[in-house]
Design a protein around this motif. Structure first.
Motif, PDB file in Angstrom:
ATOM      1  N   UNK A  74      51.644  38.429  52.314  1.00 18.89           N
ATOM      2  CA  UNK A  74      50.008  37.940  52.689  1.00 18.89           C
ATOM      3  C   UNK A  74      49.551  38.953  53.844  1.00 18.89           C
ATOM      4  N   UNK A  75      48.923  39.994  53.370  1.00 17.25           N
ATOM      5  CA  UNK A  75      48.540  41.024  54.424  1.00 17.25           C
ATOM      6  C   UNK A  75      47.180  41.331  53.843  1.00 17.25           C
ATOM      7  N   UNK A  76      47.269  41.882  52.877  1.00 12.91           N
ATOM      8  CA  UNK A  76      45.804  42.383  52.019  1.00 12.91           C
ATOM      9  C   UNK A  76      46.311  42.752  50.538  1.00 12.91           C
ATOM     10  N   UNK A  77      45.199  42.544  49.750  1.00 17.62           N
ATOM     11  CA  UNK A  77      45.308  42.699  48.226  1.00 17.62           C
ATOM     12  C   UNK A  77      44.014  43.240  47.746  1.00 17.62           C
ATOM     13  N   UNK A  78      44.493  43.940  46.701  1.00 18.71           N
ATOM     14  CA  UNK A  78      43.243  44.573  45.846  1.00 18.71           C
ATOM     15  C   UNK A  78      42.823  43.587  44.919  1.00 18.71           C
ATOM     16  N   UNK A  79      41.571  43.236  44.977  1.00 21.52           N
ATOM     17  CA  UNK A  79      41.150  42.343  44.006  1.00 21.52           C
ATOM     18  C   UNK A  79      40.996  42.609  42.654  1.00 21.52           C
ATOM     19  N   UNK A  80      41.448  42.181  41.652  1.00 20.35           N
ATOM     20  CA  UNK A  80      41.525  42.275  40.312  1.00 20.35           C
ATOM     21  C   UNK A  80      40.217  42.017  39.512  1.00 20.35           C
ATOM     22  N   UNK A  81      39.540  43.145  38.740  1.00 16.38           N
ATOM     23  CA  UNK A  81      38.185  42.665  38.448  1.00 16.38           C
ATOM     24  C   UNK A  81      38.663  42.520  36.939  1.00 16.38           C
ATOM     25  N   UNK A  82      37.962  41.427  36.300  1.00 15.06           N
ATOM     26  CA  UNK A  82      37.933  41.042  35.067  1.00 15.06           C
ATOM     27  C   UNK A  82      36.630  40.806  34.508  1.00 15.06           C
ATOM     28  N   UNK A  83      36.482  41.282  33.022  1.00 11.80           N
ATOM     29  CA  UNK A  83      35.095  40.996  32.466  1.00 11.80           C
ATOM     30  C   UNK A  83      35.175  40.160  31.402  1.00 11.80           C
ATOM     31  N   UNK A  84      34.556  38.948  30.961  1.00 11.66           N
ATOM     32  CA  UNK A  84      34.691  38.285  29.826  1.00 11.66           C
ATOM     33  C   UNK A  84      33.387  37.874  29.402  1.00 11.66           C
ATOM     34  N   UNK A  85      33.141  37.503  28.127  1.00 10.27           N
ATOM     35  CA  UNK A  85      31.789  36.911  27.762  1.00 10.27           C
ATOM     36  C   UNK A  85      31.972  35.255  27.698  1.00 10.27           C
ATOM     37  N   UNK A  86      30.626  34.685  27.869  1.00 12.17           N
ATOM     38  CA  UNK A  86      30.752  33.185  27.838  1.00 12.17           C
ATOM     39  C   UNK A  86      31.376  32.877  26.406  1.00 12.17           C
ATOM     40  N   UNK A  87      32.109  31.496  26.620  1.00 14.55           N
ATOM     41  CA  UNK A  87      32.652  31.013  25.431  1.00 14.55           C
ATOM     42  C   UNK A  87      34.035  31.563  25.402  1.00 14.55           C
ATOM     43  N   UNK A 145      42.192  36.966  44.549  1.00  9.54           N
ATOM     44  CA  UNK A 145      43.023  37.690  43.712  1.00  9.54           C
ATOM     45  C   UNK A 145      42.390  38.253  42.473  1.00  9.54           C
ATOM     46  N   UNK A 146      41.441  37.643  41.992  1.00 10.05           N
ATOM     47  CA  UNK A 146      40.824  38.033  40.835  1.00 10.05           C
ATOM     48  C   UNK A 146      39.100  37.758  40.909  1.00 10.05           C
ATOM     49  N   UNK A 147      38.314  38.740  40.531  1.00 11.64           N
ATOM     50  CA  UNK A 147      36.897  38.422  40.408  1.00 11.64           C
ATOM     51  C   UNK A 147      36.438  38.644  38.939  1.00 11.64           C
ATOM     52  N   UNK A 148      36.412  37.250  38.364  1.00 10.21           N
ATOM     53  CA  UNK A 148      36.068  37.289  36.623  1.00 10.21           C
ATOM     54  C   UNK A 148      34.569  37.333  36.409  1.00 10.21           C
ATOM     55  N   UNK A 149      33.974  38.173  35.976  1.00 11.19           N
ATOM     56  CA  UNK A 149      32.438  38.530  35.757  1.00 11.19           C
ATOM     57  C   UNK A 149      32.432  37.999  34.145  1.00 11.19           C
ATOM     58  N   UNK A 150      31.665  36.728  34.124  1.00 12.83           N
ATOM     59  CA  UNK A 150      31.209  36.163  32.599  1.00 12.83           C
ATOM     60  C   UNK A 150      29.806  36.587  32.258  1.00 12.83           C
ATOM     61  N   UNK A 151      29.691  37.266  31.241  1.00  6.54           N
ATOM     62  CA  UNK A 151      28.413  37.821  30.801  1.00  6.54           C
ATOM     63  C   UNK A 151      27.926  36.643  29.863  1.00  6.54           C
ATOM     64  N   UNK A 152      26.640  36.317  29.742  1.00 11.76           N
ATOM     65  CA  UNK A 152      25.945  35.522  28.939  1.00 11.76           C
ATOM     66  C   UNK A 152      26.111  36.159  27.603  1.00 11.76           C
ATOM     67  N   UNK A 153      26.432  35.150  26.557  1.00 17.16           N
ATOM     68  CA  UNK A 153      26.587  35.541  25.110  1.00 17.16           C
ATOM     69  C   UNK A 153      25.801  34.550  24.322  1.00 17.16           C
ATOM     70  N   UNK A 154      24.799  35.080  23.619  1.00 19.46           N
ATOM     71  CA  UNK A 154      23.649  34.280  22.927  1.00 19.46           C
ATOM     72  C   UNK A 154      24.449  34.093  21.530  1.00 19.46           C
ATOM     73  N   UNK A 155      25.063  35.184  20.752  1.00 22.05           N
ATOM     74  CA  UNK A 155      25.433  35.224  19.818  1.00 22.05           C
ATOM     75  C   UNK A 155      26.758  33.948  19.454  1.00 22.05           C
ATOM     76  N   UNK A 156      27.557  33.581  20.599  1.00 24.01           N
ATOM     77  CA  UNK A 156      28.770  32.888  20.514  1.00 24.01           C
ATOM     78  C   UNK A 156      28.427  31.790  21.569  1.00 24.01           C
ATOM     79  N   UNK A 157      27.686  30.722  21.235  1.00 27.08           N
ATOM     80  CA  UNK A 157      27.630  29.636  22.301  1.00 27.08           C
ATOM     81  C   UNK A 157      28.817  29.034  22.505  1.00 27.08           C
TER      82      UNK A 157
END
Length: 162
Positions: A74-87, A145-157
């Motif tokens: 536990x010293x430093x870590x690189x944050x893993x970026x993940x992209x996903x769509x809402x739903x 550990x992770x930064x999850x970016x969730x994008x709005x998804x109108x076609x798949x509520x």
């Protein structure tokens, strides 16, 4: 993404409350190595309501399956970026390097993890926005550990009933 003044104030208040709780409840282990809590006790110390719509059955197929490395030091870590769509359903597998607790803020419960143990957390991305996966170590460490970016998804509520 810019936050409004009220949102920044609310975030600051939550952070100060969490810090105050940590200071008030800190217990140094007999060997002086940390908080003196087991991973289970540490996970229970967080009051995080899990939205019912974010719950996922074990047999549901994930849209994204990712292994998240937990640093052994536990010293430093690189944050893993993940992209996903809402739903979408996201399944994260975390091999434990340090004992503590792990949770995706706003989307999962905080669950204990032991050194050498691998855990899997799965959830449905019910909100658009940015969500951190945090590790809370029994030694008092706190890592994103992770930064999850969730994008709005109108076609798949989000499916009804979830």
């Amino acid at each position: 993404m810019k936050r409004s003044g009220a949102a920044r104030l609310a975030c600051g208040a939550v952070a100060l409350a969490a810090l105050g709780w940590a200071i008030a409840h800190a217990v140094v282990a007999p060997n002086g190595s940390g908080l003196g809590l087991s991973p289970e006790a540490l996970a229970r110390s967080f009051c995080v309501p899990l939205p019912a719509a974010a719950k996922v059955d074990e047999n549901e197929t994930a849209n994204r399956e990712i292994v998240v490395p937990l640093p052994s030091q536990i010293a430093s870590t690189q944050v893993l970026a993940i992209n996903a769509m809402q739903g979408e359903i996201v399944r994260l597998t975390i091999p434990g390097g340090q004992p503590g607790a792990v949770g995706m803020h706003g989307l999962t419960e905080i669950v204990p993890i032991h050194a050498g143990e691998t855990i899997t957390i799965a959830f449905r991305t019910i909100y658009a926005g940015r969500f951190p996966l945090h590790f809370h170590g029994i030694d008092g460490s706190h890592l994103e550990l992770v930064s999850l970016e969730v994008r709005h998804n109108q076609r798949h509520p989000i499916p009804s009933g979830h």
